[in-house]
Design an enzyme around this catalytic site. Structure first.
Site, short mmCIF file in Angstrom:
data_model
loop_
_atom_site.label_atom_id
_atom_site.label_comp_id
_atom_site.label_asym_id
_atom_site.label_seq_id
_atom_site.Cartn_x
_atom_site.Cartn_y
_atom_site.Cartn_z
N LYS B 74 72.01 -39.58 -2.37
CA LYS B 74 71.45 -40.85 -1.89
C LYS B 74 72.31 -41.32 -0.73
CE LYS B 74 69.83 -45.34 -3.69
NZ LYS B 74 69.77 -46.21 -4.89
N SER B 149 65.05 -47.83 -6.04
CA SER B 149 65.39 -47.60 -4.65
C SER B 149 65.77 -46.15 -4.32
CB SER B 149 66.57 -48.50 -4.28
OG SER B 149 67.74 -48.10 -4.99
N SER B 173 67.03 -48.37 -10.46
CA SER B 173 66.79 -47.57 -9.24
C SER B 173 66.91 -46.06 -9.41
CB SER B 173 67.74 -48.04 -8.13
OG SER B 173 67.27 -49.25 -7.58
#
Ligand SMILES: [Mg+2]
Ligand SMILES: [Zn+2]
Lengths: 101, 478, 478
Positions: B74, B149, B173
């Site tokens: 990420k 996310s 997330s």
């Protein structure tokens, strides 16, 4: 709405605190959105929790420290290469109005 | 091929790390244009790294448990010398001078980083539509969101761009995009994985965790990245337990509770999603577990408390993005005006919304009513969970109230987007471990994720149960 | 001593002091960068003290120990404490929040007794991180006219303790005495080198005036005070300024004012565009500090004798009824232990104190064992060295170390024995018969001629004391 949880002026105030500039339209939109979010939070606001202690750390730890031993620093050139502006080994910024609080 | 299989084959010299990496890079070449899982693909670095591993293996050098495993990170995890953006314009061009602890541990374990994945700006969102670089599409239906996310990391694994990936979970997330993309997504107990080098959203909630196509891969990755770190004061000092060793234990005699408050229409849970969750519980019962309903009353306050606490911490964590030392600067006549111009130009609307919400929740006169009150609700939720865990070993709920939704569905009204986190937030506020494991499909044949929650430090029983659900899932090899 | 207790018009001065001291540690408060003054700009920095995204603080155990030691030396209660974030934007604060202690500081409710016996209350002594340093370029270095500013973060994150006194000062002399006494305590306890000129001790003064028996007046905070002397001047000036305002029917506005050394006045600072709202909240990246009773006992046990006690001890050891200037200076220079030990080893107290007041650099004290200092003073007392020779020998002992006797011999300091001195006196009397007659006639200042003759003849090698004794003996016996 009289009992709105946040007013347009409040939003303008927090925008200044957060160093954000809002257009009038943004100010209206954000005021409405923040009001509806805070409206949803009214259930929490309404709770009487004076005898319940707050939790700021989900996992309870205490007295975490490190030994007073020097570790390698970053290379200054590598650091300043990331800076928008630098001079004489320092970070350069436009004039600062007002002293630190 | 699973990460475990890749690592074994590569370590045994049956496959070259290079061939594994090339295979994944080829898939990226084909489909990345469509999916947009990455902010940055590190093809050359990955090949060079794979060749280095192959040389080490050829010379009998030792390689770690992730030998040659392609991993996606990420893009809120700091990687030395490699752009790290949080999918925000405000970090434009920034190359961190250091690696996050989890990145160091991945490298030490022999993993090969193939790229930095897209996210909702600063991890604020549930659809990856808040990325400054455009949304990621769900590989299973590119007209729909991958969740967020950590949408890029979930999509990368679902699309086979990487064997596994890392995401960060603040209010769901990892678990929610895992559910929407049909992969396993897990978050450990708060403090199990070091946050050093994870660009903070909400410091008392953020945890790093794995995405994988199998429960075993997720367990392997979590074992590698977890454990004490002297650079994170909130890191739990106890050693991280063995997870892969417990996956085969079954659930005989385990007590499984279905959380009432996270089921049914009032939580806005889609019927099929609720049905799959009950079927998963039934499967566990068949496998010998004791299943019952359980109430966690304070869970209903979770969403409100979360959307006061997380923005409050974010408003402070995101102050440092001021154009002085790194990233974007919109230079004006004074430093003060430069702050205003830089932050106004650099942050997207959702980030601004949460910064202002959090600033308000902390501002004088409102602290007690908002932030202070929310921190007390947090205590209530922890107490209610503790009561539930006296009667149950794990708790079950949907990971997401709905299956993957079309782009634009929830962007108009922020609150409707926030409601995606209703199931995942309670265990986040409690700092407890939780994961999402795929179990069948819902509307439009899109995957459903079942959430397994466990008490603090309960990662073993959580994975034990997840493995059983995976084995019983429709279409799973028996 | 100017007594400002009675200000013109019967006004009463009320002052409180906030003193920031840098702790004497090897590294910064939350990272391993060196805590060192005067290095090249931005060479002692890392991701933590630069506030780079993803970095996290870890508390320096030594800083905590020194802070508690100072607290105990100021008779404070050491309490369980937490860190908080003080949020405000400023370029010398990389995170745009300062990690400090707010509602739960480590040290509370202490006091400091001034040498004259006045007791000053200490409200709190809390731990916080220092900021970086800005240089304002152009406009003669004045912040408001500068063309731009340059920031150096070497000082950023250096451990500070902020000592907040109660408004107990009624004269500027008391405020000056407080800072001097505090500095002596900091040196004695090894908590800080407390150098105002290097900024490792910084004083802000809250000044107000009122008519006794009426409510306290509005206070102004005076900053930029860089010596004890200017502290006194700044307080006196500010008190007069406020009295003039009140007498001319105006009111004092609460504000921060800058002391200007050159014009000897205080000036208002440009007020900030936004009223401060620091939005304090508990620092989620740091955990609570809970010192045990044993920790505090250990701190107490390790506390050295404090300046007040040392002054009394030295007064006794030197047969004074009260500590005098010399003793105070020796204690302020941190040479009190050495003085006491040397006297205990048989050295003459007055000669010892005089040497330690003038002739030994405190930084070199480690080179001078008490026994050797005692030996030196004994040689001087016995007339084997003149005062000036002893001074030279001590200087060398301080620089290089070594036995006083050996150094004296090496320098050829062979003070003449008394028979030789008697002979010199005979010559001098013979050569100055009429002067001698006057001496015997009771005109004692005529001795000057005799003494001058001897000194000239011996090129100053004669010991003044010994010479004087011979003369007195002869006067008495004639
Ligand atoms: Mg302070
Ligand atoms: Zn540092």
């Amino acid at each position: 709405m009289a009992d709105a949880p946040i007013s347009r002026d409040d939003v303008a105030h927090v925008a200044r605190l957060a160093r954000l500039t809002l257009t009038d339209d943004e100010l209206d939109t954000f005021t409405g959105q923040l009001a509806s979010i805070l409206g949803h939070a009214a259930d929490v606001e309404a709770l009487d929790l004076d005898d319940v202690p707050p939790t700021s750390h989900p996992y309870p730890l205490q007295n975490v420290t490190r030994p007073d031993e020097v570790r390698p620093c970053l290379d200054r050139d590598e650091v300043l290469a990331q800076a928008p502006a630098s001079e004489d080994g320092m970070f350069r910024v436009p004039p600062v109005l007002g002293e630190a609080p | 091929m699973s990460a475990v299989e890749i690592a074994e084959a590569v370590a045994a010299g049956e496959r070259s790390a290079r061939s594994v990496v090339d295979e994944h890079l080829a898939r990226i070449d084909e489909q990345e244009g469509e999916v947009h899982a990455f902010n940055l693909v590190l093809a050359d670095e990955a090949r060079a790294r794979a060749d280095e591993l192959d040389r080490r293996i050829a010379t009998g050098g030792d390689v770690g448990p992730l030998a040659g495993v392609p991993v996606a990170l990420k893009d809120n995890l700091c990687t030395r010398g490699i752009p790290t953006t949080c999918s925000s314009r405000i970090l434009e061009g920034w190359r961190p001078p250091y690696d996050a602890t989890v990145v160091q541990r991945l490298r030490a374990a022999g993993a090969v980083v193939v790229g930095k994945t897209n996210l909702d700006e600063f991890a604020m969102g549930s659809s990856t539509e808040n990325s400054a670089f455009g949304p990621t599409r769900n590989p299973l239906d590119t007209a729909r969101v991958p969740g967020g996310s950590s949408g890029g990391s979930a999509a990368a694994v679902a699309a086979g761009f990487a064997a596994v990936s890392l995401g960060s979970d603040t209010g769901g997330s990892i678990r929610q995009p895992g559910a929407l993309c049909g992969v396993v997504g897990a978050k450990p107990t708060f403090g199990r994985t070091s946050r050093y080098g994870l660009i903070a959203f909400a410091s008392s909630l953020d945890q790093i965790g794995p995405f994988a196509r199998t429960v075993e891969d997720a367990a392997l990755l979590m074992e590698v990245i977890s454990g004490p770190d002297p650079f994170d004061s909130t890191s739990i000092p106890e050693a991280f337990p063995d997870l892969r060793g417990v996956l085969g234990r079954g659930v005989e005699g385990l007590r499984v509770g279905i959380v009432e408050e996270l089921m049914g229409g009032e939580g806005g849970i889609q019927a099929e999603v609720e049905a799959r969750t009950r079927e998963a519980a039934l499967a566990l019962e068949k496998a010998g577990a004791v299943v019952d309903m359980v109430s966690v009353p304070a869970a209903v306050y979770g969403l409100s408390a979360y959307y006061l606490i997380a923005p409050a911490e974010a408003s402070s964590n995101l102050a440092r993005f001021d154009g002085v030392r790194f990233g974007l600067r919109d230079e004006r006549a004074t430093t003060g005006e430069t702050y205003d111009a830089t932050r106004t130009a650099g942050f997207g609307p959702e980030v601004k919304r949460r910064i202002m919400l959090g600033t308000y929740a902390l501002s004088s006169g409102y602290y007690d009513a908002y932030y202070g009150k929310a921190q007390r609700v947090r205590t209530m939720i922890i107490r209610d969970f503790e009561a539930a865990y006296e009667r149950f070993d794990v708790l079950l709920s949907p990971a997401s109230p709905c299956v993957a939704f079309p782009f634009g569905d929830k962007t108009a009204d922020p609150l409707s987007m926030y409601l995606n986190d209703v199931c995942t937030i309670p265990s986040s506020l409690a700092g407890h471990p939780a994961l999402s494991v795929p179990f069948g499909t819902g509307a439009h044949d899109l995957p459903v994720g079942v959430q397994v929650m466990a008490p603090a430090l309960g990662e073993q029983v959580m994975f034990q149960v997840a493995a059983a659900i995976e084995a019983a899932a429709p279409g799973a090899a028996r | 001593m100017t007594d400002t207790t009675a200000l013109p018009g019967g006004y009463q001065l009320v002052v409180g002091l906030e003193v920031h001291v840098e702790l004497h540690t090897a590294t910064k408060l939350f990272c391993g960068c060196p805590n060192r003054f005067g290095d090249d700009p931005n060479t002692n920095v890392c991701p933590v003290c630069l506030g780079l995204p993803g970095s996290m603080p870890v508390l320096n155990e030594r800083a905590l120990e020194l802070a508690m030691r100072l607290g105990r030396a100021l008779h404070c209660e050491v309490r369980p404490s937490i860190f908080a974030r003080k949020n405000y934007f400023y370029p010398d604060m990389p995170k745009d929040y300062q990690v400090s202690q707010y509602d739960q500081p480590t040290n509370v409710d202490g006091h400091l007794d001034l040498p004259d016996g006045t007791r000053i209350g200490i409200e709190r002594a809390h731990i916080e991180e220092d900021t970086g340093k800005s240089t304002h370029v152009g406009g003669g270095g004045r912040i408001h006219d500068a063309a731009y500013s340059l920031v150096d973060y070497n000082r950023c994150g250096v451990p500070l303790v902020e000592i907040v006194s109660r408004p107990d000062f009624r004269t500027s002399e008391q405020a000056k005495a407080y800072v001097n006494e505090l500095r002596a305590i900091l040196v004695a306890t090894g908590v800080s080198d407390a150098k105002m000129e290097e900024g490792s001790l910084r004083v802000d003064a809250n000044v107000s005036v009122h008519q006794p028996g009426t409510p306290l007046g509005t206070r102004c905070e005076i900053k930029n005070i860089n010596s004890v002397r200017s502290l006194g001047r700044a307080i006196e000036y500010e008190a007069r300024r406020q009295i003039d305002l009140l007498d001319s029917g105006e009111r004092v506005i609460q504000q921060t004012r800058h002391w200007n050394e050159d014009d000897g006045r205080t000036h208002t600072l440009r007020s900030k565009e936004e009223a401060e709202d620091y939005r304090y909240f508990p620092e989620p990246d740091l955990v609570p500090l809970v010192p045990t009773a044993t920790d505090v006992d250990a701190i107490d046990a390790a506390l050295p004798a404090l300046p007040a006690a040392q002054r009394t001890a030295l007064a006794e050891a030197s047969g004074r009824t009260l500590p005098d200037e010399t003793i105070t200076i020796v204690v302020d220079r941190g040479l009190d232990q050495l003085a006491l030990a040397a006297v205990a080893a048989g050295a003459d107290a007055d000669r010892t104190l005089t040497h330690l007041q003038h002739d030994l650099d405190p930084g070199q004290a480690a080179n001078v064992p008490a026994e050797q200092l005692a030996e030196l003073v004994r040689m001087e007392t016995a007339g084997e060295l003149t005062a000036s020779q002893a001074k030279q020998v001590l200087a060398e002992m301080g620089e290089a170390g070594g036995e006083p006797r050996a150094i004296a011999a090496a320098r050829g300091f062979e003070a003449m024995d008394s028979s030789e001195l008697e002979a010199q006196v005979d010559d001098a009397i013979a050569a100055n018969a009429d002067a001698w007659a006057k001496v015997l006639g009771g005109e004692s200042k005529a001795q000057g001629a005799i003494i001058g003759h001897v000194m000239k003849a011996t090129r100053g090698q004669a010991d003044g004391r010994a010479l004087n004794e011979i003369l007195q003996r002869r006067i008495a016996s004639s």
